[in-house]
Design a protein around this motif. Sequence first.
Motif, PDB file in Angstrom:
ATOM      1  N   TYR A  72       0.851  -1.191   0.000  1.00  0.00           N
ATOM      2  CA  TYR A  72       0.000   0.000   0.000  1.00  0.00           C
ATOM      3  C   TYR A  72       0.886   1.241   0.000  1.00  0.00           C
ATOM      4  CZ  TYR A  72      -3.230   3.589   1.541  1.00  0.00           C
ATOM      5  OH  TYR A  72      -3.974   4.734   1.637  1.00  0.00           O
ATOM      6  N   GLN A  73       0.677   2.121  -0.967  1.00  0.00           N
ATOM      7  CA  GLN A  73       1.440   3.349  -1.026  1.00  0.00           C
ATOM      8  C   GLN A  73       0.758   4.334  -1.973  1.00  0.00           C
ATOM      9  OE1 GLN A  73       5.311   2.853  -2.780  1.00  0.00           O
ATOM     10  NE2 GLN A  73       4.553   1.701  -4.527  1.00  0.00           N
ATOM     11  N   LEU A  74       1.118   5.609  -1.818  1.00  0.00           N
ATOM     12  CA  LEU A  74       0.676   6.645  -2.742  1.00  0.00           C
ATOM     13  C   LEU A  74       1.761   6.821  -3.791  1.00  0.00           C
ATOM     14  CD1 LEU A  74      -1.258   8.984  -3.522  1.00  0.00           C
ATOM     15  CD2 LEU A  74       0.094  10.442  -1.989  1.00  0.00           C
ATOM     16  N   ASP A  75       1.397   6.710  -5.052  1.00  0.00           N
ATOM     17  CA  ASP A  75       2.385   6.831  -6.117  1.00  0.00           C
ATOM     18  C   ASP A  75       1.812   7.670  -7.246  1.00  0.00           C
ATOM     19  OD1 ASP A  75       4.818   6.487  -7.240  1.00  0.00           O
ATOM     20  OD2 ASP A  75       4.592   4.354  -7.720  1.00  0.00           O
ATOM     21  N   TRP A  76       2.687   8.340  -7.963  1.00  0.00           N
ATOM     22  CA  TRP A  76       2.263   9.139  -9.110  1.00  0.00           C
ATOM     23  C   TRP A  76       3.481   9.391  -9.994  1.00  0.00           C
ATOM     24  CZ3 TRP A  76       3.170  11.125  -4.271  1.00  0.00           C
ATOM     25  CH2 TRP A  76       4.108  12.159  -4.168  1.00  0.00           C
ATOM     26  N   GLY A  78       6.436  11.151 -11.441  1.00  0.00           N
ATOM     27  CA  GLY A  78       7.216  12.290 -10.969  1.00  0.00           C
ATOM     28  C   GLY A  78       7.544  12.252  -9.495  1.00  0.00           C
ATOM     29  N   LYS A  79       7.113  11.209  -8.773  1.00  0.00           N
ATOM     30  CA  LYS A  79       7.352  11.171  -7.326  1.00  0.00           C
ATOM     31  C   LYS A  79       8.837  11.101  -7.005  1.00  0.00           C
ATOM     32  CE  LYS A  79       6.096   8.664  -3.118  1.00  0.00           C
ATOM     33  NZ  LYS A  79       5.323   7.542  -2.551  1.00  0.00           N
ATOM     34  N   ARG A  80       9.593  10.286  -7.739  1.00  0.00           N
ATOM     35  CA  ARG A  80      11.024  10.169  -7.454  1.00  0.00           C
ATOM     36  C   ARG A  80      11.740  11.493  -7.690  1.00  0.00           C
ATOM     37  NH1 ARG A  80      12.860   4.255  -9.956  1.00  0.00           N
ATOM     38  NH2 ARG A  80      11.479   2.990  -8.645  1.00  0.00           N
ATOM     39  N   GLU A  81      11.364  12.178  -8.767  1.00  0.00           N
ATOM     40  CA  GLU A  81      11.987  13.459  -9.050  1.00  0.00           C
ATOM     41  C   GLU A  81      11.657  14.479  -7.953  1.00  0.00           C
ATOM     42  OE1 GLU A  81      10.249  11.657 -11.098  1.00  0.00           O
ATOM     43  OE2 GLU A  81      11.304  11.415 -13.007  1.00  0.00           O
ATOM     44  N   PHE A 182      -2.323  16.499 -14.395  1.00  0.00           N
ATOM     45  CA  PHE A 182      -3.015  17.497 -13.581  1.00  0.00           C
ATOM     46  C   PHE A 182      -2.798  17.252 -12.088  1.00  0.00           C
ATOM     47  CE2 PHE A 182      -7.123  18.859 -11.568  1.00  0.00           C
ATOM     48  CZ  PHE A 182      -6.918  20.224 -11.677  1.00  0.00           C
ATOM     49  N   HIS A 183      -3.140  16.061 -11.616  1.00  0.00           N
ATOM     50  CA  HIS A 183      -2.960  15.738 -10.197  1.00  0.00           C
ATOM     51  C   HIS A 183      -1.501  15.464  -9.865  1.00  0.00           C
ATOM     52  CE1 HIS A 183      -7.259  15.679  -9.288  1.00  0.00           C
ATOM     53  NE2 HIS A 183      -7.438  14.967 -10.394  1.00  0.00           N
ATOM     54  N   SER A 184      -0.776  14.831 -10.775  1.00  0.00           N
ATOM     55  CA  SER A 184       0.616  14.482 -10.518  1.00  0.00           C
ATOM     56  C   SER A 184       1.478  15.724 -10.324  1.00  0.00           C
ATOM     57  CB  SER A 184       1.167  13.643 -11.674  1.00  0.00           C
ATOM     58  OG  SER A 184       0.486  12.421 -11.776  1.00  0.00           O
ATOM     59  N   ASP A 185       1.270  16.744 -11.148  1.00  0.00           N
ATOM     60  CA  ASP A 185       2.064  17.961 -11.007  1.00  0.00           C
ATOM     61  C   ASP A 185       1.794  18.633  -9.666  1.00  0.00           C
ATOM     62  OD1 ASP A 185       3.270  17.622 -13.423  1.00  0.00           O
ATOM     63  OD2 ASP A 185       2.113  19.133 -14.501  1.00  0.00           O
ATOM     64  N   TRP A 186       0.533  18.612  -9.233  1.00  0.00           N
ATOM     65  CA  TRP A 186       0.212  19.209  -7.935  1.00  0.00           C
ATOM     66  C   TRP A 186       0.875  18.434  -6.803  1.00  0.00           C
ATOM     67  CZ3 TRP A 186      -2.354  17.990  -3.379  1.00  0.00           C
ATOM     68  CH2 TRP A 186      -2.728  19.066  -2.574  1.00  0.00           C
ATOM     69  N   TYR A 191       4.832  17.626  -2.427  1.00  0.00           N
ATOM     70  CA  TYR A 191       5.610  16.602  -1.722  1.00  0.00           C
ATOM     71  C   TYR A 191       6.911  17.142  -1.126  1.00  0.00           C
ATOM     72  CZ  TYR A 191       7.837  12.019  -0.929  1.00  0.00           C
ATOM     73  OH  TYR A 191       8.452  10.938  -0.382  1.00  0.00           O
ATOM     74  N   PRO A 192       7.801  17.770  -1.920  1.00  0.00           N
ATOM     75  CA  PRO A 192       9.052  18.228  -1.307  1.00  0.00           C
ATOM     76  C   PRO A 192       8.836  19.304  -0.260  1.00  0.00           C
ATOM     77  CG  PRO A 192       8.872  19.028  -3.559  1.00  0.00           C
ATOM     78  CD  PRO A 192       7.763  18.046  -3.368  1.00  0.00           C
ATOM     79  N   ARG A 193       7.827  20.128  -0.440  1.00  0.00           N
ATOM     80  CA  ARG A 193       7.586  21.209   0.524  1.00  0.00           C
ATOM     81  C   ARG A 193       7.094  20.650   1.867  1.00  0.00           C
ATOM     82  NH1 ARG A 193       7.277  22.957  -4.552  1.00  0.00           N
ATOM     83  NH2 ARG A 193       7.985  25.087  -5.000  1.00  0.00           N
TER      84      ARG A 193
END
Length: 633
Positions: A72-76, A78-81, A182-186, A191-193
């Motif tokens: 179970y995890q949240l993934d999208w 661009g997450k690694r970047e 759309f959602h991935s960019d948001w 995430y980093p913030r």
Amino acid sequence: MEKLRMHSPDLTQANIDSIAALFPTVVTETRTCTDISGAHTHSRDCYVKAVDFDLLRQELSDRVVDGPQERYQLDWPGKREALFVANAPIAKTLRPAREESVDFDTTKNVFIEGDNLDVLKLLQESYLGKVKLIYIDPPYNTGNDFIYDDDFAESTNEYLERSGQVAAGGRLVANPEANGRFHSDWLSMMYPRLKLARDLLAENGAIFMSIDDNEVDSLKALASEVFGATNFVAQIIWQKVYAPKNSAQWFSEDHDYIVVFARNKAAFSLNRLPRTAEMEARYKNPDNDPRGPWKAADMSARNRYDAGVYAVTTPSGRLIPGPPTGRYWVIDEARFRALDADRRIWWGTDGSNAPAVKKFLSEVAAGRTPQTLWPYDEVGHTQDAKKTLLKYVPFQHTENVLNSVKPVQLLQRVLQLATRPDTHDIVLDFFGGSATTAHAVLEQNRTDGGNRSFISVTFNEPLPKPEPTFGTIFEMGTERIRNVAAEITAELATSGAVDTGFRVLRVDSTNIADTLHTADGTDQLTLDLTADSIKADRSGEDLLFEVLLTWGLAMDLPIEPIMLGSARAFDVDSGTLVACFASAVEDSVVRAAAERKPLRVVFLDSSFSDDASRINAEQIFREVSPDTEFKVI
């Protein structure tokens, strides 16, 4: 003589060092450099520590690990970047703008203009674990607002080298629903913030995040990953409008959410809210009990309680065979008799009612438990927010008035719950916008005599039309707080003091000049130009604030200009740091600094004429002030 590192911490290397301390066998080395043809080079500087993740997975498993497992995890996309950009260091600094500040030398409040990702990185060491409350009102990702466009397509070294000279990322771009990410960019923006913000929170601190239905589920899932699902506290519903919108296509959207996560839920606690006049009016004293006002509480409940079945006789002589059918007395008979003897049982004015337990106002908790539904009549609505903004900001162009501004009362409710007036709590808002959070801090301090301070971070986004006295959202926010401060200062001129000042700081490239040149590109003229490592347009105060960041000292410490013999210098927080950036430093200057016995001292490396002078300076401190930490830049 040790030099100060003049860039934000490399969090990736710090994480690798932490893993190495636990699992030394999983740390290896990898090459990062290639020559012009793309082949690997063998320079010693091109090798860095890295983690063998296959070995690490095995170290953390009680069985043989063959490959990736479903979990179970949240993934999208661009997450690694996004994780990379959170950890990558930047060669930037915060430059003071004294002329735009108010009470620069004494205030504890800070306004920072710049990309909030850069700011969160720059504050990592100075405010690590020190922030009591973070409130953010990020873009809601409705398709009509803007998000930060961060640059992920670089290595750590490229990012560090470039971001020292050019503003990296931080561009505000539209994110229309037609965007395939759309959602991935948001998520990649948030995430980093959030990851960096978590490290700034105190152990007993919390983050409150405003959001609407567009991304509330994504935000909660993202925050669960960053802060830990066990640290979820609440999802508050704020009634943001006072009347339904008849123009709505389906439902009138009357609410937003505030999602709350603690840094460590076990250490976090909420303050109670003051009782309302309506609540206190429920307590009366019809029998003139000397213990004061009270209200009657039903002595029966539906929960089964075998000791709660017994007959009672009223003072008028009426026999009550037991509690109502299907219910039980909430106390046993012995406890009932003791309360009745102490006049804590109410039988009604004629003494024949069923028994009720007196709850005295003087004995109940000092406040009320906060609820997850916040109606507009308690914390304000969007029209209140606009009226307040218009009161303190002299707009001439209607299109500049923000639609997403929050009411000050809403933020005051957050402050009442998550901060205390007497513990110097720091409140951070890194989506500062029109400075509502800063306004609320000042108002709440005025209300309860508190000593909270704020750090408000806003990107330098231009308004649709420049106003006569300001042209960006950041300048609008500082204009608002100046006017709020003037009102508070006038009101409290004779009754008390609230810190209504603020320091303005701006994100900029490092004060250290770019002296990296290839051998082929270096000639005598280049060598002459790079002899001084400090940029020509930077002041001593600019250098001082970069030193504060690098040494992990707060941006609100008091600064006193001093003289060390013939040289100008700065004394920060009464000896926490003495900084001298004179172009030439004699032994008498060094000795004068040492005699102040500061905890830390810093000079320009170039201020010493030769190696012998540097060695002699260190020797003076070993003799006069051996506990002082001595560094150069």
